[in-house]
Design a protein around this motif. Structure first.
Motif, PDB file in Angstrom:
ATOM      1  N   UNK A 222       0.835  -1.205   0.000  1.00 37.00           N
ATOM      2  CA  UNK A 222       0.000   0.000   0.000  1.00 37.00           C
ATOM      3  C   UNK A 222       0.869   1.254   0.000  1.00 37.00           C
TER       4      UNK A 222
ATOM      5  N   UNK B 278      14.796  16.625  12.948  1.00 35.87           N
ATOM      6  CA  UNK B 278      13.363  16.774  12.754  1.00 35.87           C
ATOM      7  C   UNK B 278      13.050  18.234  12.466  1.00 35.87           C
ATOM      8  N   UNK B 279      12.818  18.535  11.185  1.00 36.23           N
ATOM      9  CA  UNK B 279      12.573  19.921  10.764  1.00 36.23           C
ATOM     10  C   UNK B 279      11.227  20.441  11.282  1.00 36.23           C
ATOM     11  N   UNK B 280      10.380  19.531  11.743  1.00 36.05           N
ATOM     12  CA  UNK B 280       9.096  19.984  12.265  1.00 36.05           C
ATOM     13  C   UNK B 280       9.262  20.510  13.684  1.00 36.05           C
ATOM     14  N   UNK B 281      10.133  19.841  14.453  1.00 40.96           N
ATOM     15  CA  UNK B 281      10.344  20.269  15.827  1.00 40.96           C
ATOM     16  C   UNK B 281      11.293  21.465  15.853  1.00 40.96           C
ATOM     17  N   UNK B 282      12.261  21.465  14.945  1.00 44.27           N
ATOM     18  CA  UNK B 282      13.347  22.424  15.018  1.00 44.27           C
ATOM     19  C   UNK B 282      13.667  22.915  13.596  1.00 44.27           C
ATOM     20  N   UNK B 283      12.807  23.772  13.047  1.00 40.75           N
ATOM     21  CA  UNK B 283      12.999  24.172  11.649  1.00 40.75           C
ATOM     22  C   UNK B 283      14.223  25.070  11.461  1.00 40.75           C
ATOM     23  N   UNK B 284      14.869  24.943  10.309  1.00 39.10           N
ATOM     24  CA  UNK B 284      15.947  25.854   9.955  1.00 39.10           C
ATOM     25  C   UNK B 284      15.345  27.233   9.722  1.00 39.10           C
TER      26      UNK B 284
ATOM     27  N   UNK C  91       0.970   3.521   7.249  1.00 37.55           N
ATOM     28  CA  UNK C  91      -0.153   3.586   8.170  1.00 37.55           C
ATOM     29  C   UNK C  91       0.121   2.700   9.379  1.00 37.55           C
TER      30      UNK C  91
ATOM     31  N   UNK D 186       2.042   2.339  -3.248  1.00 36.77           N
ATOM     32  CA  UNK D 186       1.006   2.925  -4.096  1.00 36.77           C
ATOM     33  C   UNK D 186       0.484   4.256  -3.582  1.00 36.77           C
ATOM     34  N   UNK D 187       0.509   4.452  -2.271  1.00 39.48           N
ATOM     35  CA  UNK D 187      -0.065   5.688  -1.724  1.00 39.48           C
ATOM     36  C   UNK D 187       0.992   6.677  -1.272  1.00 39.48           C
ATOM     37  N   UNK D 188       2.204   6.165  -0.979  1.00 38.09           N
ATOM     38  CA  UNK D 188       3.268   7.069  -0.539  1.00 38.09           C
ATOM     39  C   UNK D 188       3.268   7.361   0.951  1.00 38.09           C
ATOM     40  N   UNK D 189       2.390   6.729   1.715  1.00 37.70           N
ATOM     41  CA  UNK D 189       2.456   6.959   3.157  1.00 37.70           C
ATOM     42  C   UNK D 189       2.303   5.660   3.933  1.00 37.70           C
TER      43      UNK D 189
END
Lengths: 199, 354
Positions: free
Chosen positions: A54, A183-189, A62, A57-60
């Motif tokens: 899956x 982790x760019x979400x926690x600590x973005x440049x 689950x 085909x879906x790219x993620x």
């Protein structure tokens, strides 16, 4: 606590690939020196086969697959074991590596192992698995463990398992994960930094 | 809160009949769909930009201008304008012209495009995708704000004493949204400029959307454009609606099972559980859509993808009728409990007044 994930791509029950994985996992636990605790968790890829297809085909990812990928990210080391199919690692084994985000295995110590019906496949570790993990920038321990069916009756296999396990533990020994991808979400440049080449 | 539709402009065979619409039919269908969207009371219609088959949407501003000429009220937007492979000077000119022709009834959403071979056709390299988005937008931003621009960058020929014409209508540049599914750099970019951020949302688990929207909101506040809950957020969405849910499932399943994006993969049931796709009754679509707020916060723009997977035009128009019917409930639902300090999506008139 040092955490090692042993991932096995065997299919059948019982599976000789799983058997080899269990023996390597035991050896890794035993190889830990005094005061060092190494936890080894064995994961079979078979139950993830549908989720992996899956993902293609879906790219993620689950559910439990997403969870497994997170455990790979945070593992201090990996034991990666595949049966030999058509002279190489199995499709299931490769598919799992295909869905990992780029860089996830960078700098991560990895012990590679494979099973096959015949010893004529013994170079699969050096011709297929090592180049694959080199590409992924993992650190592969010097000793690989290859077990053809008749190796399960020879003591040489046990020696190779012990040596490879010792090498893995020496690399992961008591340290935190060498490298967890930022982790760019926690600590973005900060965006000013990204704009600098434009200015 | 705005509601609308977005399309990628694909030509896809109807899996139930084997019939493939012609490019001409699809281009004309986009116009008909847009006019219907206005008729049923929607606020926004967004068209795609692609430069490879099976897409027909290579010239978004042409299509937008044609739609604008035949509508009165609906806002024209894009999903998306390729900031990587389109010269920012051309974007400034094309959309600048469109802004005048539509009296400001337009905005645009920037995206990168994920098809490797398209980049070299335009002299670019997909591996530079993020850097292209950063540099090209830095130029576009200046072209719409400075009358005379001197520029040198890595990706286009330098400019000396360049003036992008026409100058923005009323001196206010078109509002820009930045669309990205999983690149934190783009959420950061939207936050830095105080522009809108759009998450495609469809085909992806809500956890992806949540992570990106949270990052954008946090950084919007960091860069001093307002509080996190005042950031300008848009989401995609996807539904197939019939009066009763079993009818919807039965009719949509063959399209789902063969859809170019997710077909032959997870089951319809798994996919509707894992992603925002809703296949069911009007009430189910209302409830699911209102639920998006739980992880995205109060937001500004909700766009639905309706014309895809080979659905015939007639079916798409029926979906729009149904969407029009639930629109009052959606508007009322989203208005409920919405704090007064959460802004609406910026319209030209409001930007001029500000």
């Amino acid at each position: 606590m040092t955490r090692v994930l042993a991932i096995t791509a065997g299919f059948s029950v019982p599976s000789s690939t799983r058997l080899l994985t269990d023996r390597i996992a035991d050896a890794v636990r035993r190889s830990a020196g005094p005061g060092v605790e190494v936890e080894v968790e064995v994961v079979e890829l078979r139950p993830f086969a549908h989720a992996l297809a899956d993902h293609l085909l879906t790219g993620f990812a689950t559910g439990e697959l997403a969870d497994l990928i997170e455990r790979v990210r945070h593992a201090d080391g990996l034991v990666m074991v595949t049966p030999v199919f058509a002279a190489s690692y199995s499709g299931l084994f490769k598919t799992f590596l295909d869905v990992l985000e780029p860089g996830l295995l960078e700098g991560k110590p990895v012990l590679v192992a494979a099973t096959a019906g015949t010893s004529r496949h013994s170079l699969v570790l050096d011709h297929a698995l090592r180049p694959l993990f080199s590409y992924l920038r993992a650190v592969v321990v010097p000793t690989g463990v290859f077990a053809a069916t008749d190796d399960f009756g020879h003591e040489g296999l046990e020696q190779r398992i012990e040596r490879a396990a010792g090498e893995l533990v020496a690399l992961v020994g008591g340290r935190r994960a060498l490298h967890v991808v930022r982790d760019e979400f926690a600590d973005p440049t900060p965006f000013e930094e990204r704009l600098r080449p434009v200015r | 809160m705005q509601f609308g539709i977005f399309t990628v402009g694909d030509v896809t065979t109807d899996p139930t009949t084997g019939r493939t619409p012609s490019e001409h039919e699809r281009i004309k269908a986009q116009v008909e769909i847009a006019k219907k969207a206005e008729d049923v009371g929607l606020d926004v219609v967004a068209v795609g930009q692609h430069h490879n088959p099976p897409f027909v949407a290579s010239s978004p501003t042409t299509t937008m201008a044609y739609i604008a000429a035949q509508t009165e009220r609906i806002v024209l937007s894009t999903s998306t304008t390729l900031i990587t492979t389109t010269d920012p000077v051309r974007i400034a000119e094309d959309y600048g012209t469109l802004q005048h022709l539509t009296d400001g009834r337009m905005d645009l959403m920037l995206g990168r495009g994920n098809t490797g071979p398209v980049y070299p056709w335009f002299g670019k390299d997909i591996r530079e995708g993020i850097n292209l988005a950063i540099e090209n937008y830095a130029l576009l931003h200046r072209l719409w704000r400075e009358d005379v621009v001197d520029w040198s960058g890595k990706f286009r020929t330098p400019l000396q004493g360049f003036t992008a014409t026409p100058r923005p209508l009323d001196g206010v540049p078109p509002f820009v949204w930045h669309g990205s599914i999983r690149s934190p750099e783009i959420a950061e970019q939207a936050a830095y400029y105080g522009d809108g951020f759009f998450h495609n949302h469809i085909f992806w688990p809500a956890s992806h959307t949540k992570q990106m929207v949270e990052l954008y909101r946090r950084r919007f506040e960091h860069y001093g454009h307002g509080t996190a809950d005042q950031a300008i957020v848009g989401l995609g969405g996807q539904f197939f609606m019939r009066r009763n849910s079993q009818e919807a499932v039965n009719e949509f399943r063959p399209y789902f099972d063969n859809a170019p994006v997710y077909g032959h993969g997870p089951s319809l049931e798994d996919f509707t559980a894992q992603t925002p796709l809703t296949v069911g009754s009007p009430q189910q679509v209302i409830e699911r859509t209102l639920g998006f707020r739980e992880y995205a916060g109060d937001y500004q723009r909700q766009l639905f993808l309706l014309d895809h997977a080979g659905l015939p035009l007639k079916t798409v128009l029926e979906q729009l009728d149904l969407l029009g019917e639930i629109l009052p409930d959606l508007r009322a639902g989203f208005a409920e409990g919405r704090p007064a300090h959460v802004p609406d999506a910026p319209l030209h008139s409001a930007l001029v007044a500000a």
